[in-house]
Design a protein around this motif. Structure first.
Motif, short mmCIF file in Angstrom:
data_model
loop_
_atom_site.label_atom_id
_atom_site.label_comp_id
_atom_site.label_asym_id
_atom_site.label_seq_id
_atom_site.Cartn_x
_atom_site.Cartn_y
_atom_site.Cartn_z
N MET A 118 58.98 -85.64 118.26
CA MET A 118 60.18 -84.88 118.62
C MET A 118 61.02 -84.50 117.40
N ASP A 119 60.38 -84.31 116.24
CA ASP A 119 61.08 -83.89 115.03
C ASP A 119 61.03 -82.37 114.95
N GLN A 120 62.17 -81.71 115.19
CA GLN A 120 62.18 -80.25 115.26
C GLN A 120 62.95 -79.60 114.12
N VAL A 121 63.50 -80.37 113.19
CA VAL A 121 64.33 -79.77 112.15
C VAL A 121 63.73 -79.87 110.75
N LEU A 122 62.66 -80.62 110.57
CA LEU A 122 61.89 -80.62 109.32
C LEU A 122 62.73 -81.03 108.12
N ARG A 123 63.40 -82.14 108.22
CA ARG A 123 64.27 -82.58 107.13
C ARG A 123 63.51 -82.80 105.83
N GLU A 124 62.22 -83.15 105.96
CA GLU A 124 61.47 -83.50 104.75
C GLU A 124 60.99 -82.29 103.98
N LEU A 125 61.23 -81.08 104.50
CA LEU A 125 60.72 -79.88 103.86
C LEU A 125 61.83 -79.09 103.19
N SER A 126 61.55 -78.49 102.07
CA SER A 126 62.50 -77.61 101.40
C SER A 126 62.21 -76.17 101.77
N TYR A 127 63.16 -75.29 101.50
CA TYR A 127 62.94 -73.87 101.79
C TYR A 127 61.80 -73.29 100.96
N ARG A 128 61.47 -73.93 99.84
CA ARG A 128 60.36 -73.44 99.04
C ARG A 128 59.02 -73.60 99.75
N ALA A 129 59.01 -74.42 100.83
CA ALA A 129 57.77 -74.60 101.58
C ALA A 129 57.43 -73.39 102.41
N PHE A 130 58.39 -72.47 102.61
CA PHE A 130 58.15 -71.30 103.44
C PHE A 130 57.39 -70.24 102.62
N SER A 131 56.11 -70.48 102.43
CA SER A 131 55.38 -69.65 101.49
C SER A 131 54.17 -68.94 102.07
N TYR A 132 53.71 -69.39 103.23
CA TYR A 132 52.47 -68.82 103.75
C TYR A 132 52.71 -68.16 105.10
N ALA A 133 52.63 -66.87 105.12
CA ALA A 133 52.76 -66.17 106.40
C ALA A 133 51.57 -66.49 107.28
N ILE A 134 51.82 -66.56 108.59
CA ILE A 134 50.71 -66.84 109.51
C ILE A 134 49.81 -65.61 109.57
N TYR B 76 48.63 -79.62 118.96
CA TYR B 76 49.45 -80.48 118.09
C TYR B 76 50.19 -79.70 117.02
N ALA B 77 50.47 -78.45 117.30
CA ALA B 77 51.31 -77.66 116.39
C ALA B 77 52.78 -77.98 116.64
N ARG B 78 53.62 -77.64 115.67
CA ARG B 78 55.06 -77.82 115.78
C ARG B 78 55.73 -76.49 115.45
N VAL B 79 56.63 -76.04 116.34
CA VAL B 79 57.44 -74.86 116.07
C VAL B 79 58.87 -75.34 115.87
N ALA B 80 59.40 -75.15 114.67
CA ALA B 80 60.73 -75.67 114.34
C ALA B 80 61.81 -74.95 115.14
N ALA B 81 62.95 -75.61 115.28
CA ALA B 81 64.08 -75.05 116.02
C ALA B 81 64.48 -73.71 115.44
N GLY B 82 64.75 -72.75 116.33
CA GLY B 82 65.24 -71.44 115.92
C GLY B 82 64.20 -70.48 115.41
N SER B 83 62.94 -70.83 115.46
CA SER B 83 61.89 -69.97 114.92
C SER B 83 61.52 -68.85 115.90
N VAL B 84 61.03 -67.76 115.35
CA VAL B 84 60.50 -66.65 116.14
C VAL B 84 59.03 -66.48 115.76
N VAL B 85 58.14 -66.76 116.71
CA VAL B 85 56.71 -66.78 116.45
C VAL B 85 56.09 -65.52 117.03
N LEU B 86 55.44 -64.73 116.17
CA LEU B 86 54.86 -63.46 116.58
C LEU B 86 53.35 -63.42 116.39
N HIS B 87 52.78 -64.46 115.76
CA HIS B 87 51.35 -64.52 115.52
C HIS B 87 50.85 -65.92 115.89
N ALA B 88 49.55 -66.03 116.09
CA ALA B 88 48.95 -67.30 116.49
C ALA B 88 49.27 -68.40 115.48
#
Length: 292
Positions: free
Chosen positions: A276-292, A238-250
């Protein structure tokens, strides 16, 4: 006097038996619904009558109809449609789960695609549905040691649909491949049940490493358009990978990741494969804070 073959009766007439006159239709709601939709299309679109007869109305079951439709798209001058039909029919007899997957996959399209509300649409036209079903045959052949025919089917899928799924890759049921163009899957990749995948997704390796080197996508995952998941890593349930992402870790279960490289942007308890929500409209860029 022998009865007139049903396909000749149809050829001589613009009518055909009601859906419940088809074998098993009374006990098979999916098959009955597809027959009803074909009847409606037969009445409204004369130009498609030959297609509807050949792929649906002359068939005796949903599984037989899927096999004939997919085979008609993958046949060539070198490998005629009858050869693919016979091979697919034999595979289904050896592994009935293939037929169950036909049904689960088409129900997934109806459940998750807001642009589709008739079974006849994915059945006749959607290359994502067809690409997954031909992979099921290719994978069966691969496991039976018939690698050359399996690779032929992979090559034809690449030519026809721009989908390149290695026959050794393992794909579960209820998989929705939306649009399908540019979908690439490596040989040791695994896709579990109930996964939704948009166009231009890659499940690839990171180089020339040998052995188990491709992603494992667990149940309930959504892979957004253009996502690249690289290496022998797991995308948890039940994970979600947003459009255009590059995933290199679990990716942990019930987690949304986004970015290049992808980072955790949210935890959730919903069902991304259905939302089927792949663009994350509800999130701001400030949410990109925790590296996997």
């Amino acid at each position: 006097m022998a009865p007139t073959p049903r396909h000749l009766t149809l050829a001589a007439s613009s009518t055909f038996p009601a859906p419940l006159d088809h074998p098993a239709a009374a006990q098979d709601s999916l098959w009955r619904k597809l027959l009803e939709e074909a009847e409606s299309a037969f009445d409204s679109e004369p130009n498609l009558r030959a297609l509807l007869r050949q792929t649906i109305l002359d068939r005796d079951s949903f599984e037989e109809a899927v096999i004939h439709r997919v085979a008609s798209r993958f046949a060539s001058d070198f490998v005629p449609v009858g050869h693919i039909v016979a091979t697919f029919t034999a595979a289904l007899a050896e592994d009935p789960d293939i037929g169950l997957a036909f049904r689960t996959d088409i129900n997934a399209v109806i459940d998750r695609d807001p642009a589709c509300d008739r079974f006849i649409e994915p059945f006749l036209y959607f290359k994502g549905y067809h690409a997954i079903q031909i992979h099921r045959l290719a994978h069966h052949l691969w496991t039976q040691g018939k690698q050359d025919f399996a690779l032929y089917l992979q090559s034809r899928s690449s030519d026809l649909f721009q989908t390149d799924i290695h026959p050794a890759a393992r794909i579960g049921r209820g998989v929705f491949l939306d649009h399908a163009t540019g979908f690439v899957v490596g040989s040791t990749a695994v896709i579990d049940d109930d996964v939704s995948i948009l166009q231009n997704v890659t499940l690839g390796g990171t180089g020339k490493e040998a052995g188990d080197r491709h992603p494992k996508v667990r149940r309930g995952v959504l892979l957004g358009a253009g996502a690249k998941i690289l290496g022998n890593i797991e995308v948890g349930e039940y994970a979600r990978v947003a459009a255009g992402s590059v995933v290199l870790h679990a990716v942990p279960a019930h987690t949304t990741v986004a970015g290049v490289p992808a980072k955790v942007v949210a935890k959730h308890q919903d069902e991304p494969y259905r939302d089927m929500d792949q663009v994350l409209r509800e999130l701001s860029y400030r949410a990109f804070s925790y590296a996997i």
